[in-house]
Design a protein around this motif. Structure first.
Motif, PDB file in Angstrom:
ATOM      1  N   GLN A   1      -9.352   5.451  -1.728  1.00  0.00           N
ATOM      2  CA  GLN A   1      -8.954   4.441  -0.744  1.00  0.00           C
ATOM      3  C   GLN A   1     -10.248   3.796  -0.236  1.00  0.00           C
ATOM      4  O   GLN A   1     -10.194   2.474  -0.174  1.00  0.00           O
ATOM      5  N   GLN A   2     -11.307   4.407  -0.178  1.00  0.00           N
ATOM      6  CA  GLN A   2     -12.542   4.007   0.439  1.00  0.00           C
ATOM      7  C   GLN A   2     -12.954   2.747  -0.742  1.00  0.00           C
ATOM      8  O   GLN A   2     -13.558   1.667  -0.163  1.00  0.00           O
ATOM      9  N   THR A   3     -13.029   3.224  -1.800  1.00  0.00           N
ATOM     10  CA  THR A   3     -13.513   2.473  -3.025  1.00  0.00           C
ATOM     11  C   THR A   3     -12.542   1.295  -3.086  1.00  0.00           C
ATOM     12  O   THR A   3     -13.135   0.065  -3.344  1.00  0.00           O
ATOM     13  N   THR A   4     -11.313   1.315  -2.786  1.00  0.00           N
ATOM     14  CA  THR A   4     -10.333   0.223  -3.158  1.00  0.00           C
ATOM     15  C   THR A   4     -10.714  -0.793  -1.947  1.00  0.00           C
ATOM     16  O   THR A   4     -10.749  -1.954  -2.248  1.00  0.00           O
ATOM     17  N   ASP A   5     -10.776  -0.341  -0.629  1.00  0.00           N
ATOM     18  CA  ASP A   5     -11.009  -0.869   0.546  1.00  0.00           C
ATOM     19  C   ASP A   5     -12.353  -2.010   0.269  1.00  0.00           C
ATOM     20  O   ASP A   5     -12.624  -3.058   0.620  1.00  0.00           O
TER      21      ASP A   5
ATOM     22  N   LEU B   1     -13.828  -2.457  -2.576  1.00  0.00           N
ATOM     23  CA  LEU B   1     -13.988  -3.614  -3.669  1.00  0.00           C
ATOM     24  C   LEU B   1     -13.061  -4.710  -3.173  1.00  0.00           C
ATOM     25  O   LEU B   1     -13.576  -5.891  -3.442  1.00  0.00           O
ATOM     26  N   VAL B   2     -11.981  -4.514  -2.309  1.00  0.00           N
ATOM     27  CA  VAL B   2     -11.197  -5.748  -1.849  1.00  0.00           C
ATOM     28  C   VAL B   2     -12.272  -6.427  -0.874  1.00  0.00           C
ATOM     29  O   VAL B   2     -12.272  -7.931  -1.102  1.00  0.00           O
ATOM     30  N   GLN B   3     -12.958  -5.820  -0.011  1.00  0.00           N
ATOM     31  CA  GLN B   3     -13.900  -6.572   0.993  1.00  0.00           C
ATOM     32  C   GLN B   3     -15.054  -7.448   0.114  1.00  0.00           C
ATOM     33  O   GLN B   3     -15.343  -8.518   0.399  1.00  0.00           O
ATOM     34  N   ALA B   4     -15.589  -6.719  -1.033  1.00  0.00           N
ATOM     35  CA  ALA B   4     -16.735  -7.316  -1.908  1.00  0.00           C
ATOM     36  C   ALA B   4     -16.011  -8.523  -2.504  1.00  0.00           C
ATOM     37  O   ALA B   4     -16.538  -9.642  -2.888  1.00  0.00           O
ATOM     38  N   GLN B   5     -14.958  -8.355  -3.223  1.00  0.00           N
ATOM     39  CA  GLN B   5     -14.232  -9.508  -3.849  1.00  0.00           C
ATOM     40  C   GLN B   5     -13.858 -10.693  -3.024  1.00  0.00           C
ATOM     41  O   GLN B   5     -14.312 -11.945  -3.460  1.00  0.00           O
ATOM     42  N   SER B   6     -13.544 -10.616  -1.649  1.00  0.00           N
ATOM     43  CA  SER B   6     -13.218 -11.619  -0.934  1.00  0.00           C
ATOM     44  C   SER B   6     -14.484 -12.340  -0.395  1.00  0.00           C
ATOM     45  O   SER B   6     -14.411 -13.424  -0.343  1.00  0.00           O
ATOM     46  N   ALA B   7     -15.680 -11.640  -0.111  1.00  0.00           N
ATOM     47  CA  ALA B   7     -16.802 -12.128   0.299  1.00  0.00           C
ATOM     48  C   ALA B   7     -17.403 -12.872  -1.081  1.00  0.00           C
ATOM     49  O   ALA B   7     -17.888 -13.876  -0.825  1.00  0.00           O
ATOM     50  N   PHE B   8     -17.248 -12.236  -2.210  1.00  0.00           N
ATOM     51  CA  PHE B   8     -17.936 -12.937  -3.275  1.00  0.00           C
ATOM     52  C   PHE B   8     -17.004 -14.189  -3.504  1.00  0.00           C
ATOM     53  O   PHE B   8     -17.742 -15.315  -3.808  1.00  0.00           O
ATOM     54  N   LEU B   9     -15.760 -14.459  -3.256  1.00  0.00           N
ATOM     55  CA  LEU B   9     -14.879 -15.411  -3.696  1.00  0.00           C
ATOM     56  C   LEU B   9     -15.432 -16.600  -2.495  1.00  0.00           C
ATOM     57  O   LEU B   9     -15.041 -17.868  -2.688  1.00  0.00           O
ATOM     58  N   GLY B  10     -15.682 -16.178  -1.456  1.00  0.00           N
ATOM     59  CA  GLY B  10     -16.054 -17.159  -0.249  1.00  0.00           C
ATOM     60  C   GLY B  10     -17.611 -17.384  -0.522  1.00  0.00           C
ATOM     61  O   GLY B  10     -18.012 -18.040   0.341  1.00  0.00           O
ATOM     62  N   GLY B  11     -18.096 -16.846  -1.407  1.00  0.00           N
ATOM     63  CA  GLY B  11     -19.689 -17.437  -1.678  1.00  0.00           C
ATOM     64  C   GLY B  11     -20.708 -16.614  -0.829  1.00  0.00           C
ATOM     65  O   GLY B  11     -21.728 -16.929  -0.940  1.00  0.00           O
ATOM     66  N   HIS B  12     -20.351 -15.618  -0.306  1.00  0.00           N
ATOM     67  CA  HIS B  12     -21.106 -14.820   0.526  1.00  0.00           C
ATOM     68  C   HIS B  12     -21.731 -13.600  -0.192  1.00  0.00           C
ATOM     69  O   HIS B  12     -21.193 -12.518  -0.295  1.00  0.00           O
ATOM     70  N   PHE B  13     -22.424 -13.904  -1.331  1.00  0.00           N
ATOM     71  CA  PHE B  13     -23.091 -12.942  -2.169  1.00  0.00           C
ATOM     72  C   PHE B  13     -23.554 -11.816  -1.569  1.00  0.00           C
ATOM     73  O   PHE B  13     -23.383 -10.797  -2.064  1.00  0.00           O
TER      74      PHE B  13
ATOM     75  N   ALA C   1     -18.605   1.159  -2.658  1.00  0.00           N
ATOM     76  CA  ALA C   1     -17.732   1.530  -3.795  1.00  0.00           C
ATOM     77  C   ALA C   1     -18.574   2.022  -5.064  1.00  0.00           C
ATOM     78  O   ALA C   1     -18.233   3.003  -5.796  1.00  0.00           O
ATOM     79  N   GLU C   2     -19.757   1.509  -5.132  1.00  0.00           N
ATOM     80  CA  GLU C   2     -20.702   2.048  -6.279  1.00  0.00           C
ATOM     81  C   GLU C   2     -20.851   3.317  -6.140  1.00  0.00           C
ATOM     82  O   GLU C   2     -21.194   4.488  -6.951  1.00  0.00           O
ATOM     83  N   ARG C   3     -21.385   3.668  -4.689  1.00  0.00           N
ATOM     84  CA  ARG C   3     -21.738   5.214  -4.349  1.00  0.00           C
ATOM     85  C   ARG C   3     -20.651   6.093  -4.432  1.00  0.00           C
ATOM     86  O   ARG C   3     -20.768   7.286  -4.873  1.00  0.00           O
ATOM     87  N   LEU C   4     -19.297   5.649  -4.212  1.00  0.00           N
ATOM     88  CA  LEU C   4     -18.032   6.388  -4.137  1.00  0.00           C
ATOM     89  C   LEU C   4     -17.603   6.546  -5.774  1.00  0.00           C
ATOM     90  O   LEU C   4     -17.241   7.544  -6.191  1.00  0.00           O
ATOM     91  N   SER C   5     -17.613   5.342  -6.361  1.00  0.00           N
ATOM     92  CA  SER C   5     -16.994   5.590  -7.669  1.00  0.00           C
ATOM     93  C   SER C   5     -17.996   4.830  -8.946  1.00  0.00           C
ATOM     94  O   SER C   5     -17.714   3.697  -9.105  1.00  0.00           O
ATOM     95  N   PRO C   6     -19.051   5.335  -8.862  1.00  0.00           N
ATOM     96  CA  PRO C   6     -20.160   4.560  -9.867  1.00  0.00           C
ATOM     97  C   PRO C   6     -19.498   4.304 -11.358  1.00  0.00           C
ATOM     98  O   PRO C   6     -19.895   3.326 -11.932  1.00  0.00           O
ATOM     99  N   ASP C   7     -18.658   4.998 -11.621  1.00  0.00           N
ATOM    100  CA  ASP C   7     -18.080   4.770 -12.925  1.00  0.00           C
ATOM    101  C   ASP C   7     -16.578   3.854 -13.183  1.00  0.00           C
ATOM    102  O   ASP C   7     -16.271   3.574 -14.229  1.00  0.00           O
TER     103      ASP C   7
END
Length: 204
Positions: free
Chosen positions: A130-134, A136-148, A158-164
């Protein structure tokens, strides 16, 4: 000439009458005294007790032999328990019961600990997902908004919880590429560079 007894006028020889044998006289039946009755009953009870004790010893020996030749502590507890019921003074059976009981309790404790650990692991796994999904969603939203920068920070969890996780790896690659392009366009400057970057986001 032959002379007979009758010619001599002798008296006839008396024939002895048969003698009757007197019937044997049976001894009178004497009832046992209370002391004798008690003694007889005691002897019967003693013989019965001896027989029961012998049977108990044989059964106890058989149960002890089964318990000693068995490695299942649960079954050993049952066998030793039967021995103690037959002979509460059997110290070997009492000690064997305690040792078998301790092994059973130790096994149950390990099983319970493993079950708790398994449940906890499942809960942790669900929480991580659940934390990985949350994240990932937050990172995608920021990425699409140009906030790299914000996208990179959100993706780090997400990388720490699910590196693979392939989606996490893919988004990290896209952020890296987009950040590199932004840096190049920043140095190029001008509206053309900014428009190129905007077009790149449209394809993502």
């Amino acid at each position: 000439p032959k002379v007979s007894r009758a010619d001599l006028h002798l008296p006839a020889t008396p024939v002895p009458s048969p003698q009757t044998t007197p019937a044997p006289v049976s001894a009178p039946v004497v009832a046992p005294t209370p002391v004798e009755v008690a003694l007889i009953e005691g002897q019967k009870a003693s013989a019965k007790q001896t027989s029961e004790d012998k049977a108990t010893k044989q059964k106890t020996a058989a149960l002890m032999n089964q318990a000693l030749n068995n490695t299942d502590p649960q079954l050993q507890m049952s066998l030793y328990g039967q021995v103690v019921q037959l002979d509460p003074s059997n110290a070997a059976a009492v000690q064997g019961f305690k040792e078998a009981q301790a092994r059973v309790q130790a096994t149950q404790a390990v099983q319970q600990k493993n079950e708790v650990a398994q449940v906890s692991q499942q809960q942790d796994s669900q929480t991580h997902e659940q934390q990985t999904t949350d994240s990932l969603v937050q990172a995608q939203s920021a990425f699409l908004g140009g906030h790299f920068g914000e996208a990179s920070t959100a993706l780090a969890l997400a990388e720490r919880l699910s590196p693979d996780n392939p989606m996490v790896r893919d988004l990290r690659s896209r952020i890296s590429v987009a950040s590199s392009l932004r840096s190049r366009l920043y140095f190029l400057g001008g509206a053309a560079g900014l428009l190129s970057l905007a077009g790149l986001f449209a394809f993502w």
